[in-house]
Design a protein around this motif. Structure first.
Motif, short mmCIF file in Angstrom:
data_model
loop_
_atom_site.label_atom_id
_atom_site.label_comp_id
_atom_site.label_asym_id
_atom_site.label_seq_id
_atom_site.Cartn_x
_atom_site.Cartn_y
_atom_site.Cartn_z
N GLY A 168 27.64 77.63 -19.88
CA GLY A 168 27.67 76.39 -20.81
C GLY A 168 28.82 75.44 -20.02
N THR A 169 29.17 75.78 -18.67
CA THR A 169 30.36 75.26 -18.12
C THR A 169 29.52 74.28 -16.86
N TYR A 170 30.35 73.30 -16.46
CA TYR A 170 29.85 72.57 -15.44
C TYR A 170 31.05 72.41 -14.38
N PRO A 171 31.34 73.13 -13.46
CA PRO A 171 32.57 73.19 -12.53
C PRO A 171 32.48 71.92 -12.02
N LEU A 172 33.75 71.61 -11.82
CA LEU A 172 34.02 70.08 -11.31
C LEU A 172 33.76 70.20 -9.57
#
Length: 339
Positions: A168-172
């Protein structure tokens, strides 16, 4: 109050307030002195900061406590997967003029219109929302409906992210990470600090923080930061460090670990950040000239998110900090009276 009107006594008073800010935050945050100092360096340099650490290390509390010691507006946004750009920058709402009965759209400013914005867990929101925030960070303004709205000054984004959980994460992306002046890693406390944390946080007594610095004083200190002297030898040293992070088929780095583990090195913005942050570190230490120690102190936070590791580094569990340590040892240091 402006930079030209400042006399030596006013400068000393402003600098003493910086130490007072650190002391005030220390009422709530145990240890983490380097992290608090790096946050202040970032603010003095006029940049944005990304705090990275596992849950429970008081990243959010650290930022909110720092905000309470400054006479600046403060907003916090908890980033979630369903957060939209309009939740950050604002949106138009339909209003009615009670006198004429005419209806019109009015821009309702979002939480980004503040002096300090805490972007909590920035890597939990989709790229579209991340991009909306990063545009505001770069331009210091928001465009909506064909109009540009200037953000208050000073304006800082202090963001946090969790490096452990990946679901559920979206790395920059690297290009967006580069917009942050510094990436500060928050580590676990020492045994003695952890004992003090337990004592402070499990009783009935809570610390009250007082406001120390105004927004006007902060703007003056930012101008003063840029006036700090740095020798040509140290500027050359910074250039050598940044150029040594790069490697390609035609030219190899002077550092073997860079050649072995780095896919892409830092761009020119890294050199600008190193100089500015070193100036801020010098000012925070009560000096008006940069030393070699200032550059080495800020090098990790400035460079670690601007160097892209290759597969070999990931396979061997090599971090950017390992490479930076080798880099600083390999690059020839200047012979200067300020070293």
């Amino acid at each position: 109050m402006n930079e030209e009107a400042l006399n030596e006594q006013q400068v000393k008073e402003a600098l003493s307030k910086l130490q007072h800010v650190i002391d005030e935050v220390g009422k709530v945050i145990v240890g983490q002195q380097d992290v608090i100092e790096e946050l202040l360096i970032c603010i003095l340099a006029g940049g944005h900061c990304l705090l990275e650490g596992v849950p429970g290390l008081a990243k959010t509390l650290m930022v909110s406590s720092l905000a309470k010691t400054l006479e600046l507006d403060f907003n916090r946004v908890q980033f979630t997967p369903d957060l939209m750009p309009s939740d950050i920058v604002g949106t138009e709402i339909l209003e009615t003029d009670h006198d004429s009965g005419d209806r019109f759209f009015k821009f309702q400013q979002g939480p980004v219109f503040t002096n300090i914005l805490l972007a909590d867990e920035i890597n939990r929101t989709p790229p579209k929302t991340q991009a909306a925030l990063l545009e505001a960070m770069q331009e210091k303004s928001v465009s909506y409906g064909g109009k540009a709205y200037q953000l208050p000054q000073p304006f800082f984004v202090l963001a946090t992210q969790n490096p452990v959980e990946q679901a559920g994460t979206y790395p920059l992306p690297e290009a967006q990470l580069d917009r942050f002046l510094m990436l500060v890693r928050v580590g676990y406390p020492s045994a003695s600090d952890e004992i003090e944390i337990l004592k402070r946080t499990t009783g009935n007594v809570s610390a009250t923080l007082s406001k120390v610095l105004s927004g006007e004083a902060m703007l003056v200190l930012q101008k003063l930061t840029r006036s700090v002297e740095i020798s040509d030898a140290l500027v050359g040293y910074v250039t050598d460090i940044v150029r040594a992070t790069r490697t390609d088929n035609e030219q190899k780095s002077s550092c073997e670990k860079v050649n072995d583990y780095i896919r892409w090195g830092a761009g020119p913005r890294a050199g600008q950040a190193l100089v500015l942050c070193a100036k801020a570190k010098a000012l925070l230490s009560g000096r008006y000239a940069v030393t070699l120690a200032d550059i080495n102190f800020v090098a990790y936070a400035v460079l670690r998110h601007r160097m892209l590791l290759n597969f070999q580094a990931e396979a061997e569990n090599i971090s950017t900090d390992n490479v930076i340590k080798a880099l600083l040892a390999d690059v020839k240091q200047p012979i200067s009276p300020l070293v």
